[in-house]
Design a protein around this motif. Sequence first.
Motif: not given
Length: 816
Positions: A421-433, A592-597, A607-613
Amino acid sequence: MTSEGHPEHSARLLAPNFITETIERDLKTGRYSQIVTRFPPEPNGYLHLGHVFACSLDFGAALDSGGRYHLRLDDTNPEGESMEYAQGIQDDLHWLGWDWGEHLYYASDYFEQYYQYAEKLIQLGAAYIDSVPGDEMRRLRGTATVAGTPSEYRDRSVAENLDLLRRMRAGEFAEGAHVLRAKIDLGNPNMKLRDPVLYRILHAEHYRSGAKWCIYPMYDFQHPLQDALEGVTHSMCSLEFTDNRAIYDWLMETLGFFPRPHQYEFGRRSLEYTIVSNRKLRRLVQEGVVTGWDDPRMPTLRAQRRLGVTPEAVLTFAAGMGVNKTNRTVDIAVYENAVRGDLNFRAPRVMAVLEPLRLVIENLDETREVQLSYWPHDVVDASADGLVALPGGERVTPELATRAVPLGRELYIEREDFAVTPPRGFKRLTPGGRVRLRGAGIIEAGRFEMDEAGQVQTVYATLQPDSAKASGVIHWVDAASAVPAEFRLYDRLFSVANPEGQENIEEIGDADEVERDAVEQTVEETQNPVNADFLRFLNPGSLRVTHGFVERSVAQGPADTRYQFERQGYFWQDPVDSRPDALIFGRIITLRDAWAGRAGEKATTEKATPERATTEKATPEKPAARATKEKPAVTAPAAQTLTPQQSADVARLTALGVARGEVSLIVTDPRLSAYLAELTGPYAAVVAGWAVNDLGGSVREGHNTLPLSDLTELAELLAGGSISTRIAREALAEASGGGQETPVQIIGRLGLRVVSGSAELERLIGAVMDANPGKVAEYRAGKKGLSGFFTGQVMKASGGQADPQKVAQLLEKLLG
RNA sequence: UGGGGCAUUGUGUAAUGGCAGCACAGCAGUCUUUGGAACUGUUAGUCCAGGUUCGAAUCCUGGUGCCCCAGCCA
């Protein structure tokens, strides 16, 4: 980077700053014929990123000015110092590329000479042996507001002092029994000058001089002396030594060194999310928070080196920092950016799967090989010589910079690249995708298998024709040929930007033992750091270990290659723990990870990784300075009572037409009022204005040399209309610089005259307009702020002699 | 409350009396077989109050805030 001569760096290492300016001036005036600097770490720990700034300044200033730099191990305190550290410091500096040639010095090599200077100081009557206990000495030193009182031993005879010093050296006394102190000034408001200790007794084993000495010189005595002995010219140190400079100068003058070194202080640069206190770093090591001084999460140079950061990146980072007299904390992103920028052109691209998920391509029966380039097209395009590097370093044409990657029926993809169940904007693999497998074609996911815990075990997919559309690109490895590896994913050691600053309150009692969940500790506690201790701000997720696979080629290549694992970050094999049969890769830095923001929308949660933003910056709250905006007006101190003399002065000056603000300033400053005691005549107001505003500082501090009559004479000239205010003030500034000429004489010598003829000014303005057509257009388009620019240009063109008011008038007319 | 140092966008810096500029971060977009890189655009600042000057981040005065100093550490 050798100390003397250094061909390939024609560019400056340092941006111009107040220290390099001093150096250039000293060279120009001939104060020194060659610049000599030194970097003086104490060998009681390893060098860290905080040192790099100081070291680049020390060494860079020498190099830029064609001078020479020294490395000095400042080992005058045997406690905590060791050869291991001394050697480590040299290794780290060499790693950075510095080379001081034969100019390596140990303070401990000079113990005998320091001692001789100590005897000399005694003979000069400038030092004495004090024999009060430490706490008594502290008491006698007084406080900030109370002058110190002399110890009963302050007036011992030279002979007695000498005898005691010699017996101290001979080891006749216990620690603390006596000290050698400079005899300076116990009442000085600068606490450092209240008879500083020069030598102390310490029956300790020194790592180099062994037990030869049982008295050791203090910093304030040793450092200036050694600077002088080494021939150092500019001795740079951080701001907290500013007060110590008075001792430095006292020593140099008392002992008569000439030419002598001078001390200059600069502001430190610290880095967010790191600590640089030696004591605290040691604690991290001792308590096992990290695995050692070279744990890749440490800010030490050896740790950064093991992490895989290159010396070039570190140097670039340091060079980007300005030098001034403010302590500053640099955004960690600046460092990370330097590291990424360096690696982008250095690290060949390959694929690795850190957290594998099995993927079966159902319509692929036999393994094939695909040729994949090590470099993306943009790096190839940016190459100056058209060549790119192979993992081993050899530079070849881009067509040759490839490797063969097997593609079999069974692959691993990144677990987080498949979402049921992909989140919005997910650009990777999903069932049927559909998604593109990097370099291998497009697949469509079909069914998938889950275990009883709901974890996806295997995804089944089919290869699609190349004409298919894909939502994104993911990386992969071939299950049959990939090589298993451990991955160490490092993150910041601390979860707050300023772990040391958080600690601003004394550790209180034993509330330390309160157990806290690591996650909740971040926010509210940092704002309320009662019982603060920097260890409480450790990031629990600073190291995450995963097990996955790297593509075959990586295991076949050199072990010390820094790779970019596509979409994951820059990695290299841990130089300490990785072995050919058990590969361990450490992550140097993420991409650099624009998605991570967009953490909220993200499916996978680390959870363990504090996101920069979102990480708490938690710098100490900005004081409520802004809140006091509407404070009561402070402009009425005039209410204080004036002496009869002052009242008379007020009346006199006011009658002369002096501005009110200047009057109150003049009468309340003794030197200023004395200077203007004879003030009279029609130009009194102008003269008073100059005295207050232009000569202000020097008059009040008592080193003005310009007689009042010079000012009056100048005012008369100004009133005559042949010069402008600007010319008058420039002449004033030059005359007060200490020359013999009066302002009027300077004006005469330089032939300064105000230019106010319309024809001439219009000619000047025309030239300026012709030279700046763009600005003219901007002005006419409405950017009226440019009028100052034009006035400035015309003033410059006229050598400062144009009449600015006329210029402004004409300008308005000509510009329309 | 003694002495010393400092103050320019969120961060780091430049402007030496004359256009407040640059980098990083942020935001928006372009491009992309790396949610990378690159590129374009953009938000945002002279600690406060007076004064001098045609003109002040810069000079003068006062205030505010932060840092350092009372080790026999460096």
